[in-house]
Scaffold this active site. Structure first.
Site, PDB file in Angstrom:
ATOM      1  N   PHE A 123     -29.155 -27.673  47.678  1.00  0.00           N
ATOM      2  CA  PHE A 123     -28.470 -28.934  47.394  1.00  0.00           C
ATOM      3  C   PHE A 123     -28.238 -29.648  48.726  1.00  0.00           C
ATOM      4  O   PHE A 123     -27.586 -29.088  49.608  1.00  0.00           O
ATOM      5  CB  PHE A 123     -27.143 -28.614  46.696  1.00  0.00           C
ATOM      6  N   LEU A 125     -26.740 -32.768  50.467  1.00  0.00           N
ATOM      7  CA  LEU A 125     -25.863 -33.942  50.461  1.00  0.00           C
ATOM      8  C   LEU A 125     -25.472 -34.283  51.904  1.00  0.00           C
ATOM      9  O   LEU A 125     -25.567 -35.420  52.345  1.00  0.00           O
ATOM     10  CB  LEU A 125     -24.607 -33.615  49.637  1.00  0.00           C
ATOM     11  N   PRO A 128     -26.042 -35.143  59.442  1.00  0.00           N
ATOM     12  CA  PRO A 128     -25.404 -34.910  60.745  1.00  0.00           C
ATOM     13  C   PRO A 128     -24.115 -35.709  60.935  1.00  0.00           C
ATOM     14  O   PRO A 128     -23.147 -35.206  61.493  1.00  0.00           O
ATOM     15  CB  PRO A 128     -26.483 -35.338  61.740  1.00  0.00           C
ATOM     16  N   SER A 132     -17.648 -34.638  55.444  1.00  0.00           N
ATOM     17  CA  SER A 132     -16.592 -34.861  54.447  1.00  0.00           C
ATOM     18  C   SER A 132     -16.751 -36.208  53.738  1.00  0.00           C
ATOM     19  O   SER A 132     -16.238 -36.394  52.638  1.00  0.00           O
ATOM     20  CB  SER A 132     -15.216 -34.815  55.130  1.00  0.00           C
ATOM     21  N   ASP A 240     -17.449 -29.920  41.841  1.00  0.00           N
ATOM     22  CA  ASP A 240     -16.327 -29.384  41.041  1.00  0.00           C
ATOM     23  C   ASP A 240     -16.653 -27.966  40.594  1.00  0.00           C
ATOM     24  O   ASP A 240     -15.834 -27.045  40.735  1.00  0.00           O
ATOM     25  CB  ASP A 240     -16.075 -30.249  39.796  1.00  0.00           C
ATOM     26  N   ARG A 268      -6.331   7.628  57.625  1.00  0.00           N
ATOM     27  CA  ARG A 268      -5.973   7.591  59.053  1.00  0.00           C
ATOM     28  C   ARG A 268      -4.572   8.178  59.291  1.00  0.00           C
ATOM     29  O   ARG A 268      -3.591   7.708  58.699  1.00  0.00           O
ATOM     30  CB  ARG A 268      -6.009   6.120  59.508  1.00  0.00           C
ATOM     31  N   GLN A 279       6.030   2.077  55.538  1.00  0.00           N
ATOM     32  CA  GLN A 279       6.509   0.951  54.719  1.00  0.00           C
ATOM     33  C   GLN A 279       5.899  -0.384  55.166  1.00  0.00           C
ATOM     34  O   GLN A 279       5.536  -1.231  54.352  1.00  0.00           O
ATOM     35  CB  GLN A 279       8.039   0.872  54.827  1.00  0.00           C
ATOM     36  N   GLU A 363     -18.441 -26.871  50.939  1.00  0.00           N
ATOM     37  CA  GLU A 363     -18.167 -27.454  49.613  1.00  0.00           C
ATOM     38  C   GLU A 363     -16.818 -28.166  49.587  1.00  0.00           C
ATOM     39  O   GLU A 363     -16.099 -28.158  48.589  1.00  0.00           O
ATOM     40  CB  GLU A 363     -18.325 -26.407  48.500  1.00  0.00           C
ATOM     41  N   THR A 365     -13.819 -29.229  52.778  1.00  0.00           N
ATOM     42  CA  THR A 365     -12.835 -28.517  53.589  1.00  0.00           C
ATOM     43  C   THR A 365     -11.497 -28.410  52.840  1.00  0.00           C
ATOM     44  O   THR A 365     -11.267 -29.115  51.845  1.00  0.00           O
ATOM     45  CB  THR A 365     -12.573 -29.302  54.893  1.00  0.00           C
TER      46      THR A 365
HETATM   47  N1  CAA Z   1     -16.147 -36.085  39.054  1.00  0.00           N
HETATM   48  C1  CAA Z   1     -16.728 -37.242  38.635  1.00  0.00           C
HETATM   49  N2  CAA Z   1     -16.679 -38.381  39.365  1.00  0.00           N
HETATM   50  C2  CAA Z   1     -16.030 -38.353  40.547  1.00  0.00           C
HETATM   51  C3  CAA Z   1     -15.407 -37.185  41.035  1.00  0.00           C
HETATM   52  C4  CAA Z   1     -15.480 -36.028  40.233  1.00  0.00           C
HETATM   53  N3  CAA Z   1     -14.933 -34.876  40.624  1.00  0.00           N
HETATM   54  N4  CAA Z   1     -14.856 -37.443  42.221  1.00  0.00           N
HETATM   55  C5  CAA Z   1     -15.094 -38.735  42.492  1.00  0.00           C
HETATM   56  N5  CAA Z   1     -15.809 -39.286  41.470  1.00  0.00           N
HETATM   57  C6  CAA Z   1     -16.241 -40.680  41.335  1.00  0.00           C
HETATM   58  C7  CAA Z   1     -15.031 -41.598  41.230  1.00  0.00           C
HETATM   59  O1  CAA Z   1     -14.597 -41.723  39.909  1.00  0.00           O
HETATM   60  C8  CAA Z   1     -15.582 -42.872  41.770  1.00  0.00           C
HETATM   61  O2  CAA Z   1     -16.401 -43.516  40.799  1.00  0.00           O
HETATM   62  P1  CAA Z   1     -16.073 -44.998  40.220  1.00  0.00           P
HETATM   63  O3  CAA Z   1     -15.847 -45.873  41.404  1.00  0.00           O
HETATM   64  O4  CAA Z   1     -17.273 -45.305  39.425  1.00  0.00           O
HETATM   65  O5  CAA Z   1     -14.811 -44.819  39.423  1.00  0.00           O
HETATM   66  C9  CAA Z   1     -16.558 -42.406  42.835  1.00  0.00           C
HETATM   67  O6  CAA Z   1     -16.903 -41.065  42.525  1.00  0.00           O
HETATM   68  C10 CAA Z   1     -16.005 -42.486  44.233  1.00  0.00           C
HETATM   69  O7  CAA Z   1     -14.796 -41.729  44.273  1.00  0.00           O
HETATM   70  P2  CAA Z   1     -13.819 -41.801  45.509  1.00  0.00           P
HETATM   71  O8  CAA Z   1     -13.522 -43.260  45.812  1.00  0.00           O
HETATM   72  O9  CAA Z   1     -12.698 -40.876  45.263  1.00  0.00           O
HETATM   73  O10 CAA Z   1     -14.766 -41.280  46.692  1.00  0.00           O
HETATM   74  P3  CAA Z   1     -14.459 -41.087  48.217  1.00  0.00           P
HETATM   75  O11 CAA Z   1     -15.558 -41.688  48.997  1.00  0.00           O
HETATM   76  O12 CAA Z   1     -13.054 -41.503  48.537  1.00  0.00           O
HETATM   77  O13 CAA Z   1     -14.599 -39.490  48.416  1.00  0.00           O
HETATM   78  C11 CAA Z   1     -14.029 -37.225  48.332  1.00  0.00           C
HETATM   79  C12 CAA Z   1     -13.938 -38.598  47.661  1.00  0.00           C
HETATM   80  C13 CAA Z   1     -13.298 -36.276  47.388  1.00  0.00           C
HETATM   81  C14 CAA Z   1     -13.385 -37.182  49.701  1.00  0.00           C
HETATM   82  C15 CAA Z   1     -15.512 -36.806  48.406  1.00  0.00           C
HETATM   83  O14 CAA Z   1     -16.200 -37.611  49.335  1.00  0.00           O
HETATM   84  C16 CAA Z   1     -15.725 -35.358  48.791  1.00  0.00           C
HETATM   85  O15 CAA Z   1     -15.633 -34.481  47.943  1.00  0.00           O
HETATM   86  N6  CAA Z   1     -16.045 -35.080  50.070  1.00  0.00           N
HETATM   87  C17 CAA Z   1     -16.401 -33.726  50.502  1.00  0.00           C
HETATM   88  C18 CAA Z   1     -17.874 -33.532  50.409  1.00  0.00           C
HETATM   89  C19 CAA Z   1     -18.238 -32.100  50.287  1.00  0.00           C
HETATM   90  O16 CAA Z   1     -17.590 -31.332  49.593  1.00  0.00           O
HETATM   91  N7  CAA Z   1     -19.325 -31.733  50.934  1.00  0.00           N
HETATM   92  C20 CAA Z   1     -19.790 -30.393  50.832  1.00  0.00           C
HETATM   93  C21 CAA Z   1     -21.250 -30.366  51.033  1.00  0.00           C
HETATM   94  S1  CAA Z   1     -22.117 -29.330  49.990  1.00  0.00           S
HETATM   95  C22 CAA Z   1     -22.032 -27.797  50.613  1.00  0.00           C
HETATM   96  O17 CAA Z   1     -21.232 -27.428  51.436  1.00  0.00           O
HETATM   97  C23 CAA Z   1     -22.989 -26.986  49.863  1.00  0.00           C
HETATM   98  C24 CAA Z   1     -23.520 -25.781  50.433  1.00  0.00           C
HETATM   99  O18 CAA Z   1     -24.706 -25.721  50.741  1.00  0.00           O
HETATM  100  C25 CAA Z   1     -22.662 -24.560  50.490  1.00  0.00           C
END
Ligand code: CAA
Length: 384
Positions: A123, A125, A128, A132, A240, A268, A279, A363, A365
């Site tokens: 996945f 997303l 660089p 977040s 999620d 040990r 304790q 996923e 912070t």
């Molecule tokens: N479910 C459905 N829709 C969602 C949602 C959710 N959980 N969260 C947000 N949305 C939608 C909102 O409803 C909104 O849509 P509309 O405008 O149409 O209503 C849209 O998304 C934008 O939402 P926000 O304005 O809240 O978005 P934001 O830019 O403020 O960001 C955030 C919100 C929670 C900070 C988000 O950017 C985020 O989660 N950031 C962290 C990113 C992340 O977790 N990256 C991890 C990378 S993957 C990884 O680590 C994988 C790996 O390989 C291990």
């Protein structure tokens, strides 16, 4: 909420526990040293139905519920967190996103190979300069006839080297913010997709984390996942589910650390008695077990809400936040209980300690989880 497991869930847990402790545990310490990708584990996990657990049977999956999935994932993490993170991204984000947002053609084309464990999903997303804040990503996808042409760099991609396909997000409309991001399935072997730098990490060393370089990468338009502009939503919904997976990984590693600490303390002798009789250590063990159980219940609660098709964003973030911070405390305490031995590679706790460190980071912070939780509780969305 006390979650009572069904007979089927208990059966899955016991089957995966046996496999994990016999097969996965056997090579975990060695893989941590050699960084060898756990391909054999994952192949066998495909045969056991662990690589498409929540995918409906018609596409080759097990059709299991999320509670069964977190039980299985915790058991794999107990033995090898590197294997668990590959399983987690593959099941929670990749397979789930295709089931939920893929066209019938995409489901038929990709899910059977994913669920069999023939190919592993990744996945992409993060970039660089967009971690977040994924809306600020720079990767673009431009329409060209019946294809999209993707250009950009993705960073910290779990299984970037060893995946067979990747779900990548890219901007299809620069001016539309999060609604201008779309998601595509790109297969390995596409000449426009190259694997870049591989990270040298402090933990999860047998799971590869790489850059993925998209250079005029032509992808058929039918490989778009969901609708045009739906990519950010697909990523958020996927995360999620993914965050429940990180809670499960945390619970698994924490339980392994506690069990190792108890075994050490019971063996040990110091000051003429087993150190488990002191304790001071008994109270630490009591606190550790209580924290693990609290995290486990949060994990079950989020998973059960997902299974009941309720909105579970808040509970997934709570489970991820608490469990990932919990496992860092637990592995630190388990290491401390081992004294000097805990600092050596002769005991597994130093690996648990290193592996757990990233759980509060990837996923989303802990800080991002607190934003999601507070926004959901206060119901007045506030930008970070
Ligand atoms: N479910 C459905 N829709 C969602 C949602 C959710 N959980 N969260 C947000 N949305 C939608 C909102 O409803 C909104 O849509 P509309 O405008 O149409 O209503 C849209 O998304 C934008 O939402 P926000 O304005 O809240 O978005 P934001 O830019 O403020 O960001 C955030 C919100 C929670 C900070 C988000 O950017 C985020 O989660 N950031 C962290 C990113 C992340 O977790 N990256 C991890 C990378 S993957 C990884 O680590 C994988 C790996 O390989 C291990």
């Amino acid at each position: 909420m006390f979650y009572k497991l069904t007979d089927e869930q208990l059966m899955i847990q016991s089957m995966v526990r046996e496999f994990s402790r016999k097969v996965v545990a056997a090579t975990a310490a060695e893989r941590d040293k050699t960084k060898e990708f756990p391909a054999d584990n994952l192949r066998q996990m495909g045969e056991l139905g662990l690589m498409g657990m929540m995918v409906p049977a018609e596409y080759g999956g097990e059709g299991a519920d999320t509670v069964s999935y977190v039980l299985a994932l915790s058991e794999i993490a107990y033995s090898c967190a590197s294997t668990a993170v590959v399983m987690s991204v593959h099941n929670s984000i990749v397979c789930e996103s295709i089931v939920r947002f893929g066209s019938e053609a995409l489901k038929k084309r990709f899910l059977p190979r994913l669920t069999a464990g023939e190919i592993i999903g990744a996945f992409a997303l993060t970039e660089p300069h967009a971690g977040s804040d994924p809306v600020s990503q720079l990767t673009t996808a431009e329409r060209d006839g019946d294809h999209y042409v993707i250009n950009g760099v993705k960073r910290f991609i779990t299984t970037g080297q060893n995946c067979g396909l990747v779900i990548v997000t890219a901007k299809t409309d620069e001016s539309a913010g999060h609604r201008g991001i779309s998601a595509f399935i790109v297969e390995k072997g596409n000449p426009g997709l190259k694997v870049g730098h591989t990270e040298d990490k402090m933990g999860l060393r047998a799971s590869d984390t790489t850059d993925l370089l998209f250079e005029d990468c032509r992808v058929p338009a039918e490989n778009m996942l969901g609708k045009l502009g739906e990519g950010f939503k697909i990523a958020m919904v996927g995360l999620d589910g993914g965050r429940i997976g990180i809670a499960a990984q945390s619970v698994g590693v924490a339980q392994a650390a506690l069990d190792a600490a108890i075994k050490y303390a019971k063996g040990r002798d110091q000051f003429g008695q087993k150190i488990s009789k002191f304790q001071g250590l008994r109270w630490i063990i009591a606190d550790m077990a209580t924290e693990i159980e609290a995290a486990r219940q949060l994990m079950f609660s989020a998973a059960a809400m997902k299974d009941r098709k309720e909105k579970y964003t808040l509970q997934a973030s709570m489970a991820k936040l608490y469990a990932s911070e919990m496992v860092n405390r637990i592995t630190g305490k388990a290491l401390q209980m081992h004294g000097g031995y805990g600092f050596t590679a002769d005991y597994p706790v130093e690996r648990f300690y290193r592996d757990a460190r990233v759980f509060t980071i990837y996923e989303g912070t802990s800080e991002i989880q607190r934003i999601v939780i507070s926004n959901n509780i206060l119901k007045d969305k506030r930008k970070p």
